[in-house]
Design a protein around this motif. Structure first.
Motif, short mmCIF file in Angstrom:
data_model
loop_
_atom_site.label_atom_id
_atom_site.label_comp_id
_atom_site.label_asym_id
_atom_site.label_seq_id
_atom_site.Cartn_x
_atom_site.Cartn_y
_atom_site.Cartn_z
N ASP A 143 44.68 43.72 12.55
CA ASP A 143 44.22 42.35 12.36
C ASP A 143 44.48 41.92 10.92
O ASP A 143 44.38 42.74 9.99
CB ASP A 143 42.73 42.23 12.66
CG ASP A 143 42.42 42.49 14.13
OD1 ASP A 143 43.37 42.43 14.94
OD2 ASP A 143 41.25 42.75 14.46
N VAL B 249 44.36 38.40 7.93
CA VAL B 249 44.03 37.03 7.52
C VAL B 249 44.75 36.78 6.20
O VAL B 249 44.73 37.63 5.31
CB VAL B 249 42.51 36.83 7.34
CG1 VAL B 249 42.22 35.42 6.83
CG2 VAL B 249 41.78 37.06 8.64
N SER C 10 46.26 33.70 10.55
CA SER C 10 45.41 34.79 11.01
C SER C 10 45.74 35.08 12.47
O SER C 10 46.13 34.19 13.22
CB SER C 10 43.93 34.43 10.87
OG SER C 10 43.11 35.45 11.43
N ASN C 11 45.61 36.33 12.87
CA ASN C 11 45.79 36.68 14.28
C ASN C 11 44.47 37.08 14.93
O ASN C 11 44.46 37.56 16.06
CB ASN C 11 46.80 37.83 14.42
CG ASN C 11 46.27 39.15 13.90
OD1 ASN C 11 45.35 39.17 13.07
ND2 ASN C 11 46.84 40.24 14.38
N ASN C 12 43.34 36.90 14.19
CA ASN C 12 42.03 37.24 14.74
C ASN C 12 41.00 36.27 14.17
O ASN C 12 40.68 36.30 12.97
CB ASN C 12 41.67 38.70 14.38
CG ASN C 12 40.41 39.15 15.09
OD1 ASN C 12 39.32 38.67 14.82
ND2 ASN C 12 40.57 40.10 16.00
N ASN C 13 40.49 35.41 15.03
CA ASN C 13 39.56 34.37 14.57
C ASN C 13 38.27 34.96 14.03
O ASN C 13 37.70 34.47 13.05
CB ASN C 13 39.25 33.40 15.71
CG ASN C 13 40.47 32.58 16.11
OD1 ASN C 13 41.33 32.31 15.26
ND2 ASN C 13 40.56 32.22 17.37
N SER C 14 37.77 36.05 14.69
CA SER C 14 36.49 36.62 14.25
C SER C 14 36.60 37.21 12.85
O SER C 14 35.70 37.05 12.02
CB SER C 14 36.03 37.70 15.24
OG SER C 14 37.00 38.72 15.34
N GLY D 204 38.76 36.19 10.58
CA GLY D 204 38.87 35.04 9.69
C GLY D 204 37.53 34.39 9.41
O GLY D 204 37.21 34.00 8.28
N GLU D 205 36.70 34.29 10.45
CA GLU D 205 35.38 33.67 10.26
C GLU D 205 34.49 34.54 9.38
O GLU D 205 33.73 34.03 8.54
CB GLU D 205 34.74 33.45 11.63
CG GLU D 205 35.41 32.34 12.43
CD GLU D 205 34.85 32.25 13.84
OE1 GLU D 205 33.94 33.05 14.15
OE2 GLU D 205 35.34 31.40 14.62
#
Length: 750
Positions: free
Chosen positions: A139, A141, A152-156, A158-159
């Motif tokens: 993963d 960001v 990013s390839n992973n929203n969680s 990134g958040e």
């Protein structure tokens, strides 16, 4: 009665043999499945022994992350993401060389710059492909200098980073680092999750990033932060998962130990089973027919591959990856069904392996039963090849012997050879007679030998001169042929050979045929290139004209000051132009299908007389507007042909529309339908309004029109579509021009 008893006995014996074969094959399958189930049932023991008491996930992932290979891959991925982040920020594609290579002005030569530029672009393409295919569990960001997420390839992840909630990273990730580059290209490394799985040091990343100096990267990464994380639960099979699992060597050792035990048991059983029982196994009988080398290669490949896949298969089956990732995500099979399906697959997997080991051992055992020499001759590729070569040589020898008795005396070369052999035979006989007579008369062997040698020497001189003259003639003829071939190769296609070339006459004829073929090919290519050029020019003009009008009137409609009447007029014009464009594209589609042969015919019985009348009624308005008078000459009875009614109607429609456009106003058009014994001919004749200055062959090509200015309505495809539809239905299409008389002749077979 006696014959009936014999037949009954034979049937009983055959039935008993089939029953015996069925039982043996059934018992074999049951035993193989039992061993497969037993091996699958041993998975928990293999898994427990493979992991062991000292099994630690953190040790394996730590071992992978500390490898130089991971450092290189992390560095390459960073450069790939930096390029993609810049492209995202600037909204356009950027070449890697424009980012990482120094300006062309700083190079001593343009060649050096181009070499480095192409090399850099190729590097980034390869790195990107490797990143996308082999780092699915990584993963990431990417943040800009203002800490905003660019990519990013992973929203969680990134958040979590955006909310600075990095304390929760340890719940999900076993590895998570941040690499931050400042405006000068210097970077700082921060371990976002300082958990038990991995603790990163500056030397690791420094070494991985410095490694890229080998790729001539000059300009550094600036004002960007890259965050990488490896999830604790690896979802995909990629470089990361395979490398982490590969560090558990104990698992492979235990697995191969069980495979060796299973292979030993199967081998012992195969050695002790009698040959009679083995020969009743269907798969064994079929494989035994193959040469030994093929069996050995196939079995070696399959057995070794199955054995090498086994550790991963057992590991994925035990940790649920086989069900969750393969069966559930790919085939959408629920776990309730997936778990039994996974174990059934493993049983079948081991059944295949057991079968291959059993058959391999049985075949090797059979070598010693048959005998090495006999087996080598009958069951190996080398033995089969030796026998084939031996038979082939014998066959060639026999053919040569037959050919000697079938010499073609009409062949000039054979005649010459026979003459030389006959002269030699006569000379040898003459020398022998002279030698015998000389010996008898002089009683001196030395004198007769001297005379014989002298005569032989004279004979050799004479034969040498004769053969030299013959060879010179052949060389001269060959030289003529060779020079002609060179001229043709250089492009001169107007070369002819008038003289007799003797042995080379057949080759001369073939060469002249090739010359004619080249000329035809060149003429066709010139014509094809001209047609392609005309096609591009014409289709561009025909598409551009209505499209330009549509664009113009759309712009006029945007003007708010126009009146309602003007608006309606513009919309009406737009409708006409769009319909014109639609018809043009539809015609282009039709002729494209026809040219490619992709036409579906619905053949029915059609009265072409009635169909022609119906077409005239449909086009009555166009014919009237052109002030044309149709003169029909039709048979009184029906003319029935097996045709596609819709496509035949389209043929007549296109031809009559063509007449309405280009025929002289207020003139007569003659349409004749002539029924013959084997065919029906349809002739359409009209006087052209304009002077006919085109070729009758070219006018049926796509986008060709009678008016070269292309001012009339139409796509230039009407005649091309008509011709294609006629020929698709087995008919012929021909155009004849006599002064300004334009004549179309269609012919269909009955």
């Amino acid at each position: 009665m006696k014959n009936n008893k014999i037949d009954t006995t034979n049937l009983k014996i055959k039935f008993m043999n089939n029953k015996k074969k069925t039982i043996i094959n059934f018992v074999t399958i049951i035993l193989i499945l039992v061993f497969g189930i037993a091996m699958t049932g041993s998975y928990p023991k293999i898994d427990a022994a493979g992991k062991g008491d000292k099994y630690e996930y953190k040790d394996r992932i730590n071992g992978y992350l500390c490898t130089y290979e991971f450092q290189k891959d992390l560095s390459k991925n960073t450069f790939v993401l930096y390029k993609e982040a810049l492209e995202s920020m600037q909204g356009k594609e950027i070449e890697a060389s424009d980012i990482y290579v120094k300006p062309e002005s700083e190079f001593e030569s343009n060649n050096d710059y181009n070499i480095l530029k192409n090399k850099m672009n190729d590097y980034l393409k390869d790195w990107k492909k490797d990143f996308e295919n082999n780092f699915l569990n990584l993963d990431y960001v990417v943040l800009n200098k203002d800490e905003n997420v660019i990519k990013s390839n992973n929203n969680s992840l990134g958040e979590l980073i955006k909310s600075n909630n990095i304390n929760n990273l340890g719940d999900k990730y076993s590895f998570c680092i941040s690499i931050k580059f400042d405006e000068n290209g210097k970077f700082d490394i921060e371990n976002l999750y300082d958990g038990e799985a991995f603790s990163i040091g500056d030397k690791l990343v420094l070494r991985s990033l410095v490694y890229t100096d080998n790729y001539d990267i000059v300009n550094p990464i600036k004002n960007m932060t890259f965050i990488y994380g490896i999830n604790k639960h690896l979802k995909y099979t990629d470089k990361i998962s395979m490398a982490i699992n590969r560090h558990n060597h104990r698992y492979e050792t235990i697995t191969y130990f069980y495979i060796i035990i299973l292979s030993t048991i199967i081998s012992i059983l195969a050695l002790f089973i009698p040959f009679k029982l083995e020969n009743e196994i269907i798969l064994y009988k079929k494989l035994y027919k193959l040469p030994f080398e093929i069996i050995f290669v196939l079995m070696s490949i399959f057995i070794s591959r199955i054995a090498s896949w086994t550790p991963d298969l057992i590991r994925n089956t035990m940790d649920g990856s086989f069900v969750n990732l393969f069966l559930n995500e790919i085939f959408k099979i629920e776990p309730a069904i997936g778990n039994p399906a996974a174990y059934l697959f493993n049983v079948l997997y081991w059944s295949v392996y057991i079968t291959l080991v059993f058959i391999t051992v049985a075949i090797i055992k059979n070598i010693f039963s048959v005998g090495l020499i006999k087996y080598f001759k009958e069951k190996t590729l080398i033995g089969i090849i030796i026998r084939f070569v031996k038979r082939t040589v014998q066959k060639i020898y026999n053919n040569i012997d037959i050919a000697i008795h079938k010499i073609n005396l009409n062949d000039r070369s054979n005649k010459f050879i026979i003459k030389i052999v006959a002269i030699d035979a006569a000379a040898i006989l003459f020398f022998f007679i002279v030698w015998c007579i000389g010996t008898l008369l002089t009683a001196s062997l030395l004198f007769s030998a001297f005379v014989g040698i002298l005569l032989a020497f004279i004979y050799c001189i004479i034969m040498f001169n004769l053969l030299k003259q013959y060879v010179n003639k052949i060389k001269n003829k060959y030289e003529v042929l060779f020079n002609t071939t060179n001229k043709i190769a250089e492009g001169s296609l107007e070369v002819y050979i008038n003289e007799d070339l003797g042995l080379f006459n057949q080759l001369k004829e073939q060469l002249l045929n090739i010359q004619k073929g080249f000329k035809r090919a060149v003429d066709e290519e010139v014509k094809s290139q001209k047609l392609k050029t005309d096609l591009i020019s014409n289709v561009s003009h025909d598409l551009k004209t209505p499209l330009t009008s549509i664009i113009t009137y759309v712009d006029l409609l945007k003007n708010e000051n126009i009146t309602e009447e003007e608006r309606k007029s513009y919309i009406d014009t737009l409708d006409k132009k769009s319909q014109r464009l639609k018809f043009l594209i539809e015609d282009l589609f039709e002729v494209s299908k026809a040219t490619s042969g992709n036409i579906t015919l619905n053949l029915v019985k059609v009265d072409i007389v009635e169909l022609m009348r119906q077409t005239q009624i449909e086009l009555e308005d166009k014919i009237s507007d052109a002030h044309l008078k149709i003169k029909n000459n039709f048979p009184k009875s029906k003319v029935i042909l097996e045709l596609d009614s819709q496509k035949t109607f389209r043929i007549f429609e296109n031809l009559l529309i063509n007449v309405s456009k280009y025929a002289m106003k207020a003139s007569r058009v003659y349409i004749d339908i002539i029924e013959g014994e084997d065919s029906v001919e349809i002739d359409i004749k009209n006087m052209s309004a304009e002077e006919i200055n085109f070729n009758s062959f070219d006018i049926v090509e796509r986008f060709q029109r009678g008016d070269k200015s292309r001012n009339t309505e139409g796509s230039g495809l009407g005649l091309a579509i008509a011709k294609s539809f006629v020929e698709a239905q087995g008919g012929s299409f021909k155009i004849e021009v006599d002064g300004d008389l334009f004549k179309v002749i269609l012919a269909f077979k009955k």
